[in-house]
Design a protein around this motif. Structure first.
Motif, mmCIF file in Angstrom:
data_model
loop_
_atom_site.group_PDB
_atom_site.id
_atom_site.type_symbol
_atom_site.label_atom_id
_atom_site.label_comp_id
_atom_site.label_asym_id
_atom_site.label_seq_id
_atom_site.Cartn_x
_atom_site.Cartn_y
_atom_site.Cartn_z
ATOM 1 N N UNK A 109 42.749 44.468 41.551
ATOM 2 C CA UNK A 109 42.549 43.635 42.730
ATOM 3 C C UNK A 109 41.279 44.075 43.450
ATOM 4 N N UNK A 110 40.570 43.096 44.019
ATOM 5 C CA UNK A 110 39.358 43.384 44.773
ATOM 6 C C UNK A 110 38.196 42.533 44.309
ATOM 7 N N UNK A 111 36.990 43.016 44.560
ATOM 8 C CA UNK A 111 35.765 42.317 44.164
ATOM 9 C C UNK A 111 35.458 42.683 42.713
ATOM 10 N N UNK A 112 35.823 41.811 41.809
ATOM 11 C CA UNK A 112 35.639 42.108 40.392
ATOM 12 C C UNK A 112 35.595 40.803 39.614
ATOM 13 N N UNK A 113 35.283 40.915 38.319
ATOM 14 C CA UNK A 113 35.213 39.737 37.453
ATOM 15 C C UNK A 113 36.602 39.359 36.947
ATOM 16 N N UNK A 167 34.189 37.216 43.292
ATOM 17 C CA UNK A 167 34.978 36.856 44.470
ATOM 18 C C UNK A 167 36.277 37.669 44.484
ATOM 19 N N UNK A 168 36.797 37.932 45.683
ATOM 20 C CA UNK A 168 38.038 38.685 45.823
ATOM 21 C C UNK A 168 39.143 38.017 45.014
ATOM 22 N N UNK A 169 39.834 38.813 44.195
ATOM 23 C CA UNK A 169 40.832 38.233 43.297
ATOM 24 C C UNK A 169 41.870 39.274 42.889
ATOM 25 N N UNK A 170 42.882 38.797 42.183
ATOM 26 C CA UNK A 170 43.897 39.667 41.591
ATOM 27 C C UNK A 170 44.000 39.354 40.105
ATOM 28 N N UNK A 171 43.972 40.395 39.267
ATOM 29 C CA UNK A 171 44.099 40.257 37.818
ATOM 30 C C UNK A 171 45.337 40.998 37.329
ATOM 31 N N UNK A 172 45.960 40.443 36.300
ATOM 32 C CA UNK A 172 47.011 41.173 35.585
ATOM 33 C C UNK A 172 46.732 41.052 34.095
#
Length: 367
Positions: A109-113, A167-172
């Motif tokens: 989570x955060x500023x990442x691809x 952009x701020x996001x959440x990945x799983x």
């Protein structure tokens, strides 16, 4: 929502047993000089000589506890005289994010691809020309613009999904099974300077979803990496991406493909009077790349071709690149590259087109 996700990550990453914390700082810097030789028609629109630079410093704190780990990361970067001012703050930027690795998968989570960017493994890239957008530092592309005055992407500039940038996001990402992983990304606000969206577009604050699958297989006589991604932005914008790389010994052959289209009548490609003409043409287009790479000892080389065009419009990009690097010391790299481009805009006017060669040399430092 993001606060709850951070708390969930901490719950998974910090079980009852005591663990250990570690801190790390790393970074790199690159400087390059390029000489461009464009067709005579475009000479007055391009500088024949141009120098650029960029640097990045990465800070991380990692907590390890058996099968669990949590990393808190801050990456800072700056660019000097770059044509695309696409860091989060323009000429400089930051990416702050956390990653939790657990037996149940990886939470980010955060500023990442997004997960498609992380899984994509197409044409080999090395040296100072690591992506297609690096070329516009030496030969302008009328289809790709981002600065203090305007943002315009009439065509796609990658074969992986980069619409949302960091952009701020959440990945799983799921645990690995038979060399295969799947991932999903949710982006509450899709606009980001490292992406393709103009912040003044009506849909800039819309959310997005990205899903992707990655597999790495040993086929005996060669290794195969492949990925497939799908995204939906602004409800009606659909994107597909795929990559394939085959490797054997010192050689690798890879490529990728991406397609975008608007599925529905809402938010059609814009013609807003206060925004550049065809500024979001990337929303209906197609791109592909293919390349071959070779490395032996401290030397790496890659030859690639990238092709991107808009649907139902004249805009078309063709980029050929030969990029090399040589590591003369564990902390010092030398770069040499040559490239040819053919950029076609929406009209035949000189401002909408460009064509020519660029020859680039540079040096990189790492620590």
């Amino acid at each position: 929502m993001m606060k709850q996700i951070f708390l969930l990550f901490l719950t998974f990453a910090l079980p009852a047993q005591a663990g250990e914390w570690a801190f790390d700082v790393s970074g790199d810097a690159r400087g390059a000089y390029g000489y461009s030789d464009v067709s005579e028609r475009f000479e007055k629109k391009d500088d024949n000589n141009h120098a650029v630079g960029d640097a990045e410093i990465n800070f991380s704190t990692v907590y390890d506890n058996d099968d669990y780990s949590l990393s808190i990361n801050l990456d800072t970067m700056i660019g000097i005289d770059k044509e695309l001012q696409d860091y989060n703050q323009g000429r400089w930027g930051e990416e702050a994010y956390i990653i939790a690795d657990t037996p149940y998968g990886t939470f980010q989570s955060g500023q990442m691809y997004n997960v498609d960017y992380q899984f994509y493994d197409g044409a080999p890239r090395v040296g100072i020309l690591r992506n297609n957008s690096d070329m516009v530092n030496f030969i302008r592309n009328p289809n790709w613009k981002r600065n203090n005055k305007e943002t315009k992407f009439s065509t796609l500039n990658t074969a992986y999904i980069n619409t949302d940038g960091v952009a701020l996001k959440a990945n799983y990402i799921t645990p690995e099974f038979l060399g295969t992983r799947a991932g999903i990304t949710y982006v509450p606000d899709s606009y980001n300077r490292r992406g393709l969206i103009n912040k003044h577009a009506d849909y800039a604050k819309d959310d997005g979803w990205i899903g992707a699958v990655y597999t790495e297989q040993d086929l005996g006589w060669l290794d195969m990496n492949a990925s497939f991604g799908y995204a939906q932005f602004h409800k009606d914008d659909k994107e597909f991406s795929a990559s394939l790389k085959l490797s054997r010994g010192n050689w690798s052959l890879g490529g990728g493909w991406r397609k975008t289209y608007i599925d529905g009548k809402n938010s059609q490609i814009s013609s807003n009077w206060h925004l550049p003409e065809f500024f979001d043409g990337y929303r209906e287009g197609e791109a592909y790349e293919i390349g071959i790479g070779y490395e032996i000892g401290p030397f790496q080389s890659a030859l690639s071709y990238f092709d991107s065009k808009a649907n139902d419009a004249r805009n078309h990009d063709r980029v050929w690149m030969l990029s090399n690097q040589y590591q003369i010391h564990k902390n010092i790299l030398l770069y040499a590259a040559a490239a040819h481009v053919d950029f076609a805009g929406s009209t035949n006017n000189i401002d909408d087109n460009n064509r020519g060669w660029a020859f680039v040399g540079g040096v990189g430092l790492t620590f």
